[in-house]
Design a protein around this motif. Sequence first.
Motif, PDB file in Angstrom:
ATOM      1  N   TRP A 163      -6.843  13.860 -15.008  1.00  0.00           N
ATOM      2  CA  TRP A 163      -5.627  13.563 -14.249  1.00  0.00           C
ATOM      3  C   TRP A 163      -5.945  13.330 -12.782  1.00  0.00           C
ATOM      4  N   GLN A 164      -7.022  13.980 -12.251  1.00  0.00           N
ATOM      5  CA  GLN A 164      -7.414  13.749 -10.866  1.00  0.00           C
ATOM      6  C   GLN A 164      -7.985  12.343 -10.704  1.00  0.00           C
ATOM      7  N   ARG A 165      -8.806  11.918 -11.670  1.00  0.00           N
ATOM      8  CA  ARG A 165      -9.351  10.551 -11.642  1.00  0.00           C
ATOM      9  C   ARG A 165      -8.225   9.546 -11.742  1.00  0.00           C
ATOM     10  N   GLN A 166      -7.273   9.781 -12.655  1.00  0.00           N
ATOM     11  CA  GLN A 166      -6.156   8.862 -12.842  1.00  0.00           C
ATOM     12  C   GLN A 166      -5.318   8.775 -11.568  1.00  0.00           C
ATOM     13  N   ARG A 167      -5.056   9.906 -10.934  1.00  0.00           N
ATOM     14  CA  ARG A 167      -4.261   9.905  -9.706  1.00  0.00           C
ATOM     15  C   ARG A 167      -4.979   9.129  -8.605  1.00  0.00           C
ATOM     16  N   ARG A 168      -6.294   9.312  -8.499  1.00  0.00           N
ATOM     17  CA  ARG A 168      -7.083   8.597  -7.500  1.00  0.00           C
ATOM     18  C   ARG A 168      -7.080   7.095  -7.796  1.00  0.00           C
ATOM     19  N   GLU A 169      -7.216   6.721  -9.077  1.00  0.00           N
ATOM     20  CA  GLU A 169      -7.186   5.314  -9.458  1.00  0.00           C
ATOM     21  C   GLU A 169      -5.828   4.697  -9.146  1.00  0.00           C
ATOM     22  N   LEU A 170      -4.744   5.405  -9.428  1.00  0.00           N
ATOM     23  CA  LEU A 170      -3.414   4.893  -9.122  1.00  0.00           C
ATOM     24  C   LEU A 170      -3.230   4.727  -7.618  1.00  0.00           C
ATOM     25  N   LYS A 171      -3.760   5.647  -6.833  1.00  0.00           N
ATOM     26  CA  LYS A 171      -3.684   5.527  -5.372  1.00  0.00           C
ATOM     27  C   LYS A 171      -4.443   4.295  -4.917  1.00  0.00           C
ATOM     28  N   GLU A 172      -5.641   4.074  -5.462  1.00  0.00           N
ATOM     29  CA  GLU A 172      -6.440   2.905  -5.083  1.00  0.00           C
ATOM     30  C   GLU A 172      -5.745   1.606  -5.481  1.00  0.00           C
ATOM     31  N   ILE A 173      -5.172   1.577  -6.673  1.00  0.00           N
ATOM     32  CA  ILE A 173      -4.487   0.360  -7.132  1.00  0.00           C
ATOM     33  C   ILE A 173      -3.227   0.137  -6.302  1.00  0.00           C
ATOM     34  N   SER A 174      -2.472   1.194  -6.011  1.00  0.00           N
ATOM     35  CA  SER A 174      -1.252   1.032  -5.215  1.00  0.00           C
ATOM     36  C   SER A 174      -1.591   0.587  -3.797  1.00  0.00           C
ATOM     37  N   ASP A 175      -2.699   1.079  -3.240  1.00  0.00           N
ATOM     38  CA  ASP A 175      -3.146   0.609  -1.924  1.00  0.00           C
ATOM     39  C   ASP A 175      -3.454  -0.883  -1.976  1.00  0.00           C
ATOM     40  N   LEU A 176      -4.098  -1.318  -3.059  1.00  0.00           N
ATOM     41  CA  LEU A 176      -4.433  -2.728  -3.257  1.00  0.00           C
ATOM     42  C   LEU A 176      -3.168  -3.578  -3.372  1.00  0.00           C
ATOM     43  N   VAL A 177      -2.172  -3.098  -4.108  1.00  0.00           N
ATOM     44  CA  VAL A 177      -0.900  -3.826  -4.246  1.00  0.00           C
ATOM     45  C   VAL A 177      -0.287  -4.041  -2.870  1.00  0.00           C
ATOM     46  N   VAL A 178      -0.196  -2.962  -2.100  1.00  0.00           N
ATOM     47  CA  VAL A 178       0.447  -3.040  -0.787  1.00  0.00           C
ATOM     48  C   VAL A 178      -0.381  -3.895   0.166  1.00  0.00           C
ATOM     49  N   ARG A 179      -1.672  -3.671   0.214  1.00  0.00           N
ATOM     50  CA  ARG A 179      -2.556  -4.349   1.173  1.00  0.00           C
ATOM     51  C   ARG A 179      -2.746  -5.830   0.848  1.00  0.00           C
ATOM     52  N   ASP A 180      -3.027  -6.157  -0.400  1.00  0.00           N
ATOM     53  CA  ASP A 180      -3.400  -7.531  -0.750  1.00  0.00           C
ATOM     54  C   ASP A 180      -2.280  -8.366  -1.344  1.00  0.00           C
ATOM     55  N   HIS A 181      -1.245  -7.742  -1.874  1.00  0.00           N
ATOM     56  CA  HIS A 181      -0.216  -8.508  -2.569  1.00  0.00           C
ATOM     57  C   HIS A 181       1.150  -8.472  -1.881  1.00  0.00           C
ATOM     58  N   LEU A 182       1.420  -7.469  -1.082  1.00  0.00           N
ATOM     59  CA  LEU A 182       2.730  -7.362  -0.439  1.00  0.00           C
ATOM     60  C   LEU A 182       2.659  -7.407   1.086  1.00  0.00           C
ATOM     61  N   GLU A 183       1.470  -7.465   1.638  1.00  0.00           N
ATOM     62  CA  GLU A 183       1.294  -7.345   3.086  1.00  0.00           C
ATOM     63  C   GLU A 183       2.064  -8.414   3.868  1.00  0.00           C
ATOM     64  N   GLY A 184       2.098  -9.653   3.375  1.00  0.00           N
ATOM     65  CA  GLY A 184       2.823 -10.711   4.083  1.00  0.00           C
ATOM     66  C   GLY A 184       4.300 -10.397   4.227  1.00  0.00           C
ATOM     67  N   ILE A 185       4.893  -9.936   3.146  1.00  0.00           N
ATOM     68  CA  ILE A 185       6.312  -9.551   3.160  1.00  0.00           C
ATOM     69  C   ILE A 185       6.534  -8.403   4.140  1.00  0.00           C
ATOM     70  N   GLU A 197       8.046 -11.210 -10.497  1.00  0.00           N
ATOM     71  CA  GLU A 197       7.012 -11.455  -9.493  1.00  0.00           C
ATOM     72  C   GLU A 197       6.411 -10.128  -9.011  1.00  0.00           C
ATOM     73  N   PHE A 198       7.265  -9.120  -8.849  1.00  0.00           N
ATOM     74  CA  PHE A 198       6.773  -7.797  -8.444  1.00  0.00           C
ATOM     75  C   PHE A 198       5.826  -7.233  -9.497  1.00  0.00           C
ATOM     76  N   TYR A 199       6.229  -7.298 -10.771  1.00  0.00           N
ATOM     77  CA  TYR A 199       5.361  -6.815 -11.844  1.00  0.00           C
ATOM     78  C   TYR A 199       4.061  -7.602 -11.894  1.00  0.00           C
ATOM     79  N   SER A 200       4.144  -8.891 -11.586  1.00  0.00           N
ATOM     80  CA  SER A 200       2.943  -9.720 -11.558  1.00  0.00           C
ATOM     81  C   SER A 200       1.968  -9.217 -10.500  1.00  0.00           C
ATOM     82  N   HIS A 201       2.491  -8.826  -9.345  1.00  0.00           N
ATOM     83  CA  HIS A 201       1.634  -8.251  -8.293  1.00  0.00           C
ATOM     84  C   HIS A 201       0.971  -6.965  -8.786  1.00  0.00           C
ATOM     85  N   LEU A 202       1.751  -6.134  -9.473  1.00  0.00           N
ATOM     86  CA  LEU A 202       1.191  -4.884 -10.007  1.00  0.00           C
ATOM     87  C   LEU A 202       0.098  -5.173 -11.026  1.00  0.00           C
TER      88      LEU A 202
END
Length: 175
Positions: free
Chosen positions: A11-33, A85-90
């Motif tokens: 669960w610690q690995r999964q939580r860390r992976e979700l944090k990394e993926i969510s950071d990627l979503v915000v940084r690379d896919h939603l940053e312009g907005i 489109e949001f799900y596509s970013h995810l």
Amino acid sequence: MGTHEAGNAPWQRQRRELKEISDLVVRDHLEGILKAMQSAADQISSGRAAEEIDDGGYQLYLARTDPQDRSSRTEAVLYALNHEEFYSHLEKAAGESGLCLEEETRLEVELPEAEFEENMITGGFEKYKGLAVEHHNQCLEELMVAVCYRLRERGFALACVPDEDVIFYLPIGRG
């Protein structure tokens, strides 16, 4: 898996992976907005008229204290993104990180329960309510929560209208 990961609970690995993926979503896919919304909020809080705001090419909306009065104070900047489109970013961010969200989807079937009536030895389905079939993806739900948390850290709020839009909300700071 590195030696530092071997001692971590799943669960610690999964939580860390979700944090990394969510950071990627915000940084690379939603940053312009997010930058366009932040810029609009900064322009409004510095006194620029709503009509003069640079929207960065996005269709931004302004929430006013009185929606009927165009001269009322602007409270927030909003942006509506189609849910697909949001799900596509995810999905893109998850895929870039090696997680296939489609593989995490489970089909859940809910069968009607037999109903026993007075003087019946076996159950019947006379009051049949129907069969419920749903796709359920716990990983996608957890990723959405993680993205919401990342946005909240930056002062944004997110609201999802099922099968319609995902609304980004940024309150206007008054300095």
